[in-house]
Design a protein around this motif. Structure first.
Motif, mmCIF file in Angstrom:
data_model
loop_
_atom_site.group_PDB
_atom_site.id
_atom_site.type_symbol
_atom_site.label_atom_id
_atom_site.label_comp_id
_atom_site.label_asym_id
_atom_site.label_seq_id
_atom_site.Cartn_x
_atom_site.Cartn_y
_atom_site.Cartn_z
ATOM 1 N N PHE A 61 0.839 -1.198 0.000
ATOM 2 C CA PHE A 61 0.000 0.000 0.000
ATOM 3 C C PHE A 61 0.873 1.247 0.000
ATOM 4 O O PHE A 61 0.601 2.209 -0.735
ATOM 5 C CB PHE A 61 -0.923 0.004 1.219
ATOM 6 N N ALA A 62 1.920 1.252 0.805
ATOM 7 C CA ALA A 62 2.800 2.426 0.881
ATOM 8 C C ALA A 62 3.432 2.732 -0.474
ATOM 9 O O ALA A 62 3.531 3.902 -0.877
ATOM 10 C CB ALA A 62 3.883 2.195 1.934
ATOM 11 N N ASN A 63 3.830 1.705 -1.182
ATOM 12 C CA ASN A 63 4.470 1.910 -2.485
ATOM 13 C C ASN A 63 3.491 2.409 -3.537
ATOM 14 O O ASN A 63 3.865 3.201 -4.420
ATOM 15 C CB ASN A 63 5.117 0.600 -2.966
ATOM 16 N N SER A 64 2.246 1.978 -3.455
ATOM 17 C CA SER A 64 1.272 2.334 -4.487
ATOM 18 C C SER A 64 0.451 3.584 -4.144
ATOM 19 O O SER A 64 -0.293 4.075 -4.990
ATOM 20 C CB SER A 64 0.317 1.156 -4.738
ATOM 21 N N HIS A 65 0.594 4.091 -2.930
ATOM 22 C CA HIS A 65 -0.165 5.275 -2.511
ATOM 23 C C HIS A 65 0.762 6.286 -1.826
ATOM 24 O O HIS A 65 0.585 6.604 -0.642
ATOM 25 C CB HIS A 65 -1.307 4.883 -1.561
ATOM 26 N N PRO A 66 1.724 6.803 -2.564
ATOM 27 C CA PRO A 66 2.683 7.730 -1.930
ATOM 28 C C PRO A 66 2.045 9.001 -1.404
ATOM 29 O O PRO A 66 2.561 9.609 -0.463
ATOM 30 C CB PRO A 66 3.666 8.028 -3.075
ATOM 31 N N ASP A 67 0.907 9.413 -1.978
ATOM 32 C CA ASP A 67 0.260 10.632 -1.483
ATOM 33 C C ASP A 67 -0.317 10.426 -0.087
ATOM 34 O O ASP A 67 -0.258 11.325 0.765
ATOM 35 C CB ASP A 67 -0.824 11.111 -2.461
ATOM 36 N N VAL A 68 -0.864 9.229 0.161
ATOM 37 C CA VAL A 68 -1.383 8.937 1.501
ATOM 38 C C VAL A 68 -0.234 8.893 2.505
ATOM 39 O O VAL A 68 -0.338 9.444 3.615
ATOM 40 C CB VAL A 68 -2.152 7.605 1.521
ATOM 41 N N ILE A 69 0.842 8.254 2.120
ATOM 42 C CA ILE A 69 2.002 8.151 3.009
ATOM 43 C C ILE A 69 2.572 9.531 3.303
ATOM 44 O O ILE A 69 2.950 9.833 4.442
ATOM 45 C CB ILE A 69 3.076 7.232 2.396
ATOM 46 N N GLN A 70 2.611 10.400 2.293
ATOM 47 C CA GLN A 70 3.115 11.752 2.517
ATOM 48 C C GLN A 70 2.201 12.522 3.476
ATOM 49 O O GLN A 70 2.668 13.283 4.326
ATOM 50 C CB GLN A 70 3.252 12.511 1.206
ATOM 51 N N MET A 71 0.889 12.316 3.334
ATOM 52 C CA MET A 71 -0.039 12.969 4.246
ATOM 53 C C MET A 71 0.210 12.509 5.682
ATOM 54 O O MET A 71 0.226 13.322 6.619
ATOM 55 C CB MET A 71 -1.487 12.672 3.841
ATOM 56 N N LEU A 72 0.429 11.206 5.874
ATOM 57 C CA LEU A 72 0.705 10.697 7.213
ATOM 58 C C LEU A 72 1.993 11.297 7.776
ATOM 59 O O LEU A 72 2.070 11.612 8.973
ATOM 60 C CB LEU A 72 0.818 9.174 7.194
ATOM 61 N N LYS A 73 2.993 11.461 6.927
ATOM 62 C CA LYS A 73 4.250 12.060 7.378
ATOM 63 C C LYS A 73 4.062 13.522 7.769
ATOM 64 O O LYS A 73 4.733 14.020 8.675
ATOM 65 C CB LYS A 73 5.312 11.934 6.289
ATOM 66 N N ASN A 74 3.155 14.187 7.080
ATOM 67 C CA ASN A 74 2.895 15.605 7.380
ATOM 68 C C ASN A 74 2.044 15.780 8.628
ATOM 69 O O ASN A 74 2.124 16.808 9.301
ATOM 70 C CB ASN A 74 2.179 16.270 6.202
ATOM 71 N N MET A 75 1.209 14.795 8.922
ATOM 72 C CA MET A 75 0.218 14.896 9.994
ATOM 73 C C MET A 75 0.872 14.648 11.348
ATOM 74 O O MET A 75 1.191 13.524 11.706
ATOM 75 C CB MET A 75 -0.910 13.885 9.772
#
Length: 331
Positions: free
Chosen positions: A276-290
């Motif tokens: 999931f992390a590899n295929s959804h980098p925008d979600v992962i970036q949001m989590l890193k920002n949050m």
């Protein structure tokens, strides 16, 4: 053993499938569904709702939160049946870290994403008026040295400062010793009295039986403006309700000092299934920002646990007042 593993895997898959079945096909957003592991503590629920609202209303995803307890959730994360986990507490997930996370010697079937910003901590606390006074209420400081750790004037020096204030905190049942309202239940294994004795502190630790009784006594002390020394942990709603100061008990490094020292910090974190992390980098970036600090999260926990608001109402209330904080989380 293989049969047991089959049934565990089947059960996890069935729970996820049943959860997914509740989402109408027409509700899918353009980018698909994100499956969040829902926990059973308020901090996790707050992070989950924040993530859900941002992903659904600002990033074109549909979110499904699926409750699982214990190891079943980690198995589902590793299998890809759950996508992300939020505000994980390391000390309560030591076996999972060692098994699933490459950073801790595991197989990498779950990936560490980022710190959440919330740091779990335990200490002995006093109301700020105990060490600084409160002129508005006509309260004079009765134990000024107990704020020294919080002010950076000494480090983890709280216990060594207590004996000079034994009379300030003494109660009829403990005098001439001071009184510490320790962990409410012996089963928590806090070893408060052992800690006091090993540090030569002339105080007696009392157990009130429940955390409800503990916070009721804290509330009563605040209303009267009385001194009180109490065990507590962060984050918790009491820190939104009352101005408390940790006295700074000896730091726990590798754990070998227990019970003379205190509790190790829990730097909570977010994690994801690696595919999931590899295929959804925008979600992962949001989590890193949050990121939420304990103080930033506390009002939402207070609204849920004390004011009895729904998690969604509490989160939306916070978002309405803190748009400048959460909007930059959106990549």
């Amino acid at each position: 053993m293989k049969i047991c593993k089959f049934f565990r895997t089947f059960t996890v898959a069935l729970v996820v499938a049943l959860g997914m079945a509740t989402i109408p096909a027409t509700s899918y957003a353009a980018k698909g569904v994100v499956k969040i592991w829902e926990g059973d503590w308020t901090g996790n629920l707050v992070f989950g709702k924040l993530t859900e609202i941002i992903l659904e209303e600002h990033m074109d995803y549909k979110v499904k939160q699926i409750f699982m307890a214990g190891t079943a959730g980690w198995e589902a994360m590793a299998a890809g049946d759950l996508d992300i986990a939020l505000e994980t507490w390391p000390s309560y997930n030591a076996d999972a870290k060692a098994r699933y996370f490459a950073e801790y010697g595991g197989d990498g079937s779950v990936v560490y994403v980022t710190e959440s910003g919330v740091v779990g901590a335990s200490d002995y606390y006093v109301p700020r008026y105990v060490c600084e006074g409160d002129s508005a209420r006509g309260i004079k400081a009765t134990a000024p040295d107990l704020c020294m750790h919080a002010k950076g004037q000494c480090t983890n020096c709280g216990l060594e400062k207590l004996n000079q204030y034994a009379d300030v905190f003494a109660a009829p049942e403990t005098a001439p010793k001071g009184r510490l309202v320790g962990c409410p239940v012996a089963g928590w294994g806090c070893d408060d009295q052992k800690r006091l004795d090993l540090n030569g502190v002339n105080f007696e630790a009392v157990e009130l039986g429940t955390d409800t009784a503990q916070w009721a006594e804290l509330t009563a002390a605040f209303k009267r403006g009385d001194p009180i020394l109490v065990y507590a942990w962060e984050p918790l709603w009491i820190f939104a309700a009352y101005d408390l100061v940790g006295i700074g008990i000896p730091k726990n490094g590798d754990g070998s000092c227990w019970p003379a020292c205190g509790w190790p910090e829990d730097v909570t974190f977010q994690s994801a299934n690696p595919d999931f992390a590899n295929s959804h980098p925008d979600v992962i970036q949001m989590l890193k920002n949050m990121k939420l600090s304990n103080a930033q999260q506390a009002p939402m926990i207070f609204d849920v646990d004390v004011e009895k608001m729904t998690v969604e109402d509490a989160v939306r209330k916070w978002m309405a007042s803190n748009e400048d904080m959460w909007r930059p989380w959106i990549p």
